[in-house]
Design a protein around this motif. Structure first.
Motif, PDB file in Angstrom:
ATOM      1  N   LEU A  19     -18.701   8.692  11.359  1.00 54.77           N
ATOM      2  CA  LEU A  19     -17.614   8.936  12.302  1.00 54.77           C
ATOM      3  C   LEU A  19     -16.640   7.775  12.381  1.00 54.77           C
ATOM      4  CD1 LEU A  19     -19.058  11.165  15.090  1.00 54.77           C
ATOM      5  CD2 LEU A  19     -17.755  11.716  13.062  1.00 54.77           C
ATOM      6  N   ALA A  20     -17.108   6.581  12.055  1.00 51.09           N
ATOM      7  CA  ALA A  20     -16.155   5.462  11.988  1.00 51.09           C
ATOM      8  C   ALA A  20     -15.155   5.744  10.867  1.00 51.09           C
ATOM      9  CB  ALA A  20     -16.891   4.159  11.736  1.00 51.09           C
ATOM     10  N   GLY A  21     -15.652   6.224   9.733  1.00 52.25           N
ATOM     11  CA  GLY A  21     -14.763   6.568   8.623  1.00 52.25           C
ATOM     12  C   GLY A  21     -13.821   7.686   8.999  1.00 52.25           C
ATOM     13  N   THR A  22     -14.355   8.742   9.617  1.00 47.73           N
ATOM     14  CA  THR A  22     -13.525   9.875  10.015  1.00 47.73           C
ATOM     15  C   THR A  22     -12.460   9.437  11.008  1.00 47.73           C
ATOM     16  OG1 THR A  22     -15.520  11.195   9.791  1.00 47.73           O
ATOM     17  CG2 THR A  22     -13.642  12.256  10.806  1.00 47.73           C
ATOM     18  N   PHE A  23     -12.884   8.573  11.928  1.00 47.29           N
ATOM     19  CA  PHE A  23     -11.953   8.088  12.951  1.00 47.29           C
ATOM     20  C   PHE A  23     -10.763   7.377  12.303  1.00 47.29           C
ATOM     21  CE2 PHE A  23     -10.480   4.731  15.835  1.00 47.29           C
ATOM     22  CZ  PHE A  23     -10.151   5.495  16.942  1.00 47.29           C
ATOM     23  N   TRP A  24     -11.041   6.447  11.403  1.00 46.26           N
ATOM     24  CA  TRP A  24      -9.940   5.679  10.815  1.00 46.26           C
ATOM     25  C   TRP A  24      -9.121   6.483   9.828  1.00 46.26           C
ATOM     26  CZ3 TRP A  24      -8.004   2.141  13.503  1.00 46.26           C
ATOM     27  CH2 TRP A  24      -8.812   1.366  14.324  1.00 46.26           C
ATOM     28  N   ALA A  25      -9.700   7.560   9.327  1.00 48.41           N
ATOM     29  CA  ALA A  25      -8.898   8.430   8.465  1.00 48.41           C
ATOM     30  C   ALA A  25      -7.995   9.330   9.301  1.00 48.41           C
ATOM     31  CB  ALA A  25      -9.808   9.284   7.586  1.00 48.41           C
ATOM     32  N   THR A  26      -8.374   9.555  10.570  1.00 51.18           N
ATOM     33  CA  THR A  26      -7.617  10.466  11.425  1.00 51.18           C
ATOM     34  C   THR A  26      -6.532   9.742  12.207  1.00 51.18           C
ATOM     35  OG1 THR A  26      -9.633  11.767  11.627  1.00 51.18           O
ATOM     36  CG2 THR A  26      -7.884  12.269  13.176  1.00 51.18           C
ATOM     37  N   VAL A  27      -6.803   8.492  12.586  1.00 51.04           N
ATOM     38  CA  VAL A  27      -5.865   7.753  13.440  1.00 51.04           C
ATOM     39  C   VAL A  27      -4.436   7.678  12.878  1.00 51.04           C
ATOM     40  CG1 VAL A  27      -5.334   5.427  14.259  1.00 51.04           C
ATOM     41  CG2 VAL A  27      -7.527   6.465  14.781  1.00 51.04           C
ATOM     42  N   PRO A  28      -4.260   7.338  11.584  1.00 47.14           N
ATOM     43  CA  PRO A  28      -2.867   7.261  11.102  1.00 47.14           C
ATOM     44  C   PRO A  28      -2.115   8.564  11.284  1.00 47.14           C
ATOM     45  CG  PRO A  28      -4.380   6.393   9.460  1.00 47.14           C
ATOM     46  CD  PRO A  28      -5.226   6.985  10.542  1.00 47.14           C
ATOM     47  N   LEU A  29      -2.801   9.682  11.027  1.00 42.45           N
ATOM     48  CA  LEU A  29      -2.149  10.989  11.186  1.00 42.45           C
ATOM     49  C   LEU A  29      -1.742  11.220  12.630  1.00 42.45           C
ATOM     50  CD1 LEU A  29      -4.056  13.661   9.115  1.00 42.45           C
ATOM     51  CD2 LEU A  29      -1.802  12.682   8.763  1.00 42.45           C
ATOM     52  N   ILE A  30      -2.631  10.840  13.549  1.00 43.77           N
ATOM     53  CA  ILE A  30      -2.330  11.069  14.967  1.00 43.77           C
ATOM     54  C   ILE A  30      -1.142  10.223  15.389  1.00 43.77           C
ATOM     55  CG2 ILE A  30      -3.229  10.751  17.296  1.00 43.77           C
ATOM     56  CD1 ILE A  30      -5.890  11.654  16.320  1.00 43.77           C
ATOM     57  N   ILE A  31      -1.092   8.976  14.902  1.00 41.63           N
ATOM     58  CA  ILE A  31       0.037   8.117  15.257  1.00 41.63           C
ATOM     59  C   ILE A  31       1.338   8.725  14.745  1.00 41.63           C
ATOM     60  CG2 ILE A  31       1.094   5.859  14.853  1.00 41.63           C
ATOM     61  CD1 ILE A  31      -1.724   4.706  14.849  1.00 41.63           C
ATOM     62  N   ILE A  32       1.326   9.154  13.481  1.00 42.01           N
ATOM     63  CA  ILE A  32       2.542   9.755  12.921  1.00 42.01           C
ATOM     64  C   ILE A  32       2.927  10.991  13.724  1.00 42.01           C
ATOM     65  CG2 ILE A  32       3.541  10.842  10.879  1.00 42.01           C
ATOM     66  CD1 ILE A  32       1.696   9.101   9.206  1.00 42.01           C
ATOM     67  N   PHE A  33       1.912  11.772  14.079  1.00 39.16           N
ATOM     68  CA  PHE A  33       2.192  12.986  14.850  1.00 39.16           C
ATOM     69  C   PHE A  33       2.815  12.651  16.202  1.00 39.16           C
ATOM     70  CE2 PHE A  33       0.486  15.796  18.222  1.00 39.16           C
ATOM     71  CZ  PHE A  33       1.330  16.873  17.984  1.00 39.16           C
ATOM     72  N   PRO A  89     -14.785   4.039  -1.444  1.00 37.53           N
ATOM     73  CA  PRO A  89     -13.577   3.202  -1.531  1.00 37.53           C
ATOM     74  C   PRO A  89     -12.527   3.726  -0.562  1.00 37.53           C
ATOM     75  CG  PRO A  89     -13.700   4.671  -3.423  1.00 37.53           C
ATOM     76  CD  PRO A  89     -14.906   4.976  -2.580  1.00 37.53           C
ATOM     77  N   PHE A  90     -12.719   3.420   0.727  1.00 39.21           N
ATOM     78  CA  PHE A  90     -11.902   4.024   1.783  1.00 39.21           C
ATOM     79  C   PHE A  90     -10.399   3.834   1.568  1.00 39.21           C
ATOM     80  CE2 PHE A  90      -9.733   3.966   5.869  1.00 39.21           C
ATOM     81  CZ  PHE A  90     -10.182   5.128   6.452  1.00 39.21           C
ATOM     82  N   PHE A  91      -9.989   2.579   1.353  1.00 38.17           N
ATOM     83  CA  PHE A  91      -8.545   2.327   1.260  1.00 38.17           C
ATOM     84  C   PHE A  91      -7.953   2.923  -0.008  1.00 38.17           C
ATOM     85  CE2 PHE A  91      -9.952  -1.016   4.206  1.00 38.17           C
ATOM     86  CZ  PHE A  91      -9.167  -0.652   5.283  1.00 38.17           C
ATOM     87  N   GLN A  92      -8.738   2.844  -1.092  1.00 39.93           N
ATOM     88  CA  GLN A  92      -8.294   3.480  -2.334  1.00 39.93           C
ATOM     89  C   GLN A  92      -8.079   4.979  -2.112  1.00 39.93           C
ATOM     90  OE1 GLN A  92      -7.899   2.001  -5.601  1.00 39.93           O
ATOM     91  NE2 GLN A  92      -6.935   3.995  -5.915  1.00 39.93           N
ATOM     92  N   ALA A  93      -9.026   5.601  -1.388  1.00 45.49           N
ATOM     93  CA  ALA A  93      -8.936   7.051  -1.152  1.00 45.49           C
ATOM     94  C   ALA A  93      -7.726   7.382  -0.279  1.00 45.49           C
ATOM     95  CB  ALA A  93     -10.215   7.562  -0.501  1.00 45.49           C
ATOM     96  N   MET A  94      -7.473   6.550   0.727  1.00 46.98           N
ATOM     97  CA  MET A  94      -6.283   6.767   1.562  1.00 46.98           C
ATOM     98  C   MET A  94      -5.026   6.648   0.700  1.00 46.98           C
ATOM     99  SD  MET A  94      -6.916   7.426   4.789  1.00 46.98           S
ATOM    100  CE  MET A  94      -5.895   6.811   6.109  1.00 46.98           C
ATOM    101  N   LEU A  95      -5.021   5.629  -0.170  1.00 50.26           N
ATOM    102  CA  LEU A  95      -3.864   5.426  -1.039  1.00 50.26           C
ATOM    103  C   LEU A  95      -3.692   6.621  -1.978  1.00 50.26           C
ATOM    104  CD1 LEU A  95      -1.651   3.428  -1.953  1.00 50.26           C
ATOM    105  CD2 LEU A  95      -3.266   2.602  -3.676  1.00 50.26           C
ATOM    106  N   ASN A  96      -4.813   7.094  -2.560  1.00 53.93           N
ATOM    107  CA  ASN A  96      -4.727   8.258  -3.446  1.00 53.93           C
ATOM    108  C   ASN A  96      -4.129   9.453  -2.711  1.00 53.93           C
ATOM    109  OD1 ASN A  96      -5.875   6.870  -5.546  1.00 53.93           O
ATOM    110  ND2 ASN A  96      -7.945   7.610  -5.147  1.00 53.93           N
ATOM    111  N   SER A  97      -4.601   9.679  -1.481  1.00 53.73           N
ATOM    112  CA  SER A  97      -4.072  10.804  -0.701  1.00 53.73           C
ATOM    113  C   SER A  97      -2.587  10.628  -0.462  1.00 53.73           C
ATOM    114  CB  SER A  97      -4.785  10.888   0.650  1.00 53.73           C
ATOM    115  OG  SER A  97      -5.994  11.567   0.513  1.00 53.73           O
ATOM    116  N   LEU A  98      -2.193   9.385  -0.164  1.00 50.70           N
ATOM    117  CA  LEU A  98      -0.784   9.115   0.106  1.00 50.70           C
ATOM    118  C   LEU A  98       0.058   9.366  -1.144  1.00 50.70           C
ATOM    119  CD1 LEU A  98       1.069   8.079   2.368  1.00 50.70           C
ATOM    120  CD2 LEU A  98       0.852   5.801   1.367  1.00 50.70           C
ATOM    121  N   ILE A  99      -0.443   8.892  -2.291  1.00 52.55           N
ATOM    122  CA  ILE A  99       0.306   9.087  -3.547  1.00 52.55           C
ATOM    123  C   ILE A  99       0.454  10.575  -3.830  1.00 52.55           C
ATOM    124  CG2 ILE A  99       0.205   8.783  -6.058  1.00 52.55           C
ATOM    125  CD1 ILE A  99      -1.273   6.153  -5.554  1.00 52.55           C
ATOM    126  N   VAL A 100      -0.667  11.291  -3.760  1.00 54.19           N
ATOM    127  CA  VAL A 100      -0.647  12.719  -4.077  1.00 54.19           C
ATOM    128  C   VAL A 100       0.278  13.464  -3.115  1.00 54.19           C
ATOM    129  CG1 VAL A 100      -2.054  14.801  -3.992  1.00 54.19           C
ATOM    130  CG2 VAL A 100      -2.907  12.789  -5.176  1.00 54.19           C
TER     131      VAL A 100
END
Lengths: 332, 279
Positions: B247-261, B69-80
């Protein structure tokens, strides 16, 4: 309302422009002071710091004491605990895998951090000698790995160091006439791959710390040295390194502590706990959550704790020693 | 004179070349993430392998969504991460204020105690903490990560140092004369002054929690509560790995962080180096 406040303020003798912000303190009625200011400050002080101690009592002190307790019991997490004395320590000290985990932790720690810190100093030195504009670009590129999570780093490098012949590193090896390596199942292959991950993620972080340190070194020192005909190497050796000592000690300290706690990289790279990449944390994780042996896992946690203490005090000992000797150097 | 200039130019060229190579090595894994994430598994496993991006990102990412559940997991990370960051900023500045500006018996010892707790490796309390969380009924509940995460000794140390040097005693005294309660002084005077420290400490805490892996792995067992790190790692569990998908999953999990950075890179870099230099 504002006028009344103003009146009050004037009465206690601070007639400044407080009426500009009347909303700042709506409940300013003359309070009956039961406690003196000092007593109230004391109470506020304790109140403000109490959340940390409450949390620490539940999630810090109690778990730590319980770890010491559990180290002497046999427990599967469900049934009754059974006192076994030193038997848990007996078990792990007679387990070759436990010794291997200590060896691996130290070995990977050395391989991952020592070259990294040296590279970071060199890169920082090069960056420090540049003009501002290009510096920003290089700095961003070098720091980017640190922003990536350890899990993502471990995954990408697992693919780069894949066992298959088509893996990137194996391709490079075969291109130069070597044989492909089964990275995740070989003693040195695993250690090299994990060290590379650690190196790649942290080198930029350390570079920036050194760079911050180098920017605090006055330029006159280098100029004077250059006039005296000092070579680049001599400048690094006699100016940069000594002035950077506190920064170097900090990075060595963090790198050591980080290396002792290595977990995610081997766990993800090898897809679980295997002897080639077994670290102490991985060992205790596997004992606890893989085989429900919470007693021996706690014993391993205690051993790790003592190892960390030994390394920390060694670090501090050297910090003090170096600090003293450099002061002597200045006097001269 | 001329040869001296030439020498400097060669040195410059050498430095630029070296730094360019280092930067490329630094960026290469990101490029590789993208290349693999956009190619089919077949293209990845051929010899010689692909070295340029392909057109399979959509399908690879669809496969990611089918396995975690990619988006759920991103949301969980964001909440935490955000709740811990906000909570830590509040609690640590409050405690830092107390340690910096109030006099109460035991202040020094209590502060040294906090510093000492930073020396304890978190793995020492891992197992008992797991049972405490079980007792509380918080297994597979984000509170299991959030509540212990609020205890942050480094943050208290950091805020104490900042408040001690940035807040003059006179301001506090005159606010007291105006009848401000201590909490009101904190809220109306201290907080506005320490906002820059909030930014730096906030980034340090957020990054650390976002990347945390071991503790969420232990307590967030249900897939719907996974943080993104645990979810990504679980992509590697399969016996036959679909690298394109992983790696598609890893890529999309990393991109938001890189943009913020990239957006806040100065603040980021300042936070990290300050965090290091201060401690």
């Amino acid at each position: 309302m504002a006028a009344k406040e103003q009146e009050e303020l004037t009465a206690i003798g601070s007639p400044d422009e407080n009426d500009k912000k009347p909303s700042k303190d709506p409940n300013k009625k003359p309070k009956k002071r039961i406690y003196s200011q000092r007593q109230r400050n004391m109470m506020s002080g304790y109140l403000f710091i109490s959340p940390f101690y409450l949390l620490f009592a539940v999630f810090g002190i109690f778990p730590i004491l319980f770890s010491f307790y559990l180290g002497f019991f046999s427990w599967d997490g469900l049934g009754p605990m059974e006192f076994v004395g030193l038997n848990n320590f007996n078990i792990i000290f007679n387990d070759p895998l436990f010794w291997k985990s200590i060896y691996n932790t130290i070995m990977i720690g050395l391989m991952g951090t020592a070259p990294q810190l040296i590279a970071a100093i060199l890169i920082a030195f090069a960056l420090n000698s540049l003009l501002i504009r290009m510096k920003t670009v290089f700095r961003l590129a070098i720091f980017l790995p640190y922003v990536t999570s350890i899990v993502a780093v471990a995954i990408v490098f697992s693919v780069i160091f894949s066992n298959q012949e088509s893996g990137l590193v194996n391709q490079a090896i075969t291109f130069f006439g070597g044989d492909p390596v089964t990275w995740t199942r070989s003693e040195w292959g695993t250690k090299i791959a994990i060290s590379v991950m650690v190196f790649w993620r942290w080198v930029g972080y350390n570079t920036l710390i050194y760079l911050a340190g180098m920017q605090s070194i006055p330029n006159d020192l280098y100029e004077a040295a250059r006039i005296d005909g000092a070579s680049l190497r001599q400048q690094i050796q006699y100016i940069t390194i000594p002035m950077l000592k506190p920064f170097i000690l900090f990075t060595v300290f963090t790198a050591t502590i980080g290396a002792l706690q290595l977990f995610a990289e081997p766990q993800i790279f090898q897809g679980g706990a295997r002897p080639e990449g077994m670290t102490v944390v991985l060992y205790l994780y596997r004992d606890a959550f893989g085989s429900n042996a919470f007693g021996t896992a706690s014993a391993a946690a205690l051993v790790l704790f003592f190892i960390v203490i030994i390394f920390s005090s060694m670090n501090m000992y050297f910090t003090n020693k170096i600090g003293r000797s450099s002061k002597v150097g200045v006097k001269k | 004179m001329k040869s001296e200039k030439k020498k400097i130019n060669t040195a410059k060229a050498l430095i630029y070349t070296a730094l360019t190579l280092v930067s490329l090595a630094s960026l290469f894994p990101f490029y590789w993430m993208f290349v693999m994430g956009t190619n089919t598994n077949q293209a990845i496993n051929q010899t010689p392998p692909v070295v340029v991006p392909g057109g399979n990102m959509g399908e690879n990412f669809q496969n990611v969504l089918n396995s975690i559940p990619f988006f759920q997991a991103m949301l969980n990370s964001l909440i935490v991460s955000s709740s811990i960051t906000i909570g830590v900023l509040f609690l640590c500045s409050l405690a830092g204020f107390a340690f910096a500006k109030f006099i109460f018996p035991g202040r020094t010892i209590l502060f040294i105690f906090i510093l000492a707790t930073m020396m304890i490796p978190p793995q020492l309390s891992l197992i008992p903490q797991y049972f405490i969380i079980t007792e509380l009924g918080w297994l597979s509940d984000l509170r299991a990560v959030i509540v212990p995460g609020l205890m942050n000794a480094f943050g208290i140390f950091w805020m104490r140092q900042y408040i001690a040097s940035a807040v003059p005693d006179d301001i506090i005294e005159s606010a007291r004369i105006d009848g401000c309660s201590n909490f009101r002084i904190y809220w109306n005077i201290i907080v506005p002054i320490v906002l820059p420290a909030f930014a730096t400490l906030g980034i340090i805490v957020f990054m650390a929690i976002w990347g945390d892996y071991l503790w969420p792995l232990v307590v967030l067992q249900d897939q719907s509560t996974h943080t993104i790190q645990v979810a990504l790692a679980s992509l590697m569990d399969g016996r036959v790995l679909d690298y394109g998908m992983v790696l598609a999953g890893t890529f999309w999990a990393t991109v938001p962080l890189i943009i913020i950075f990239l957006l806040f890179n100065r603040l980021f870099i300042r936070s990290i180096t300050e965090g290091a230099v201060k401690s």
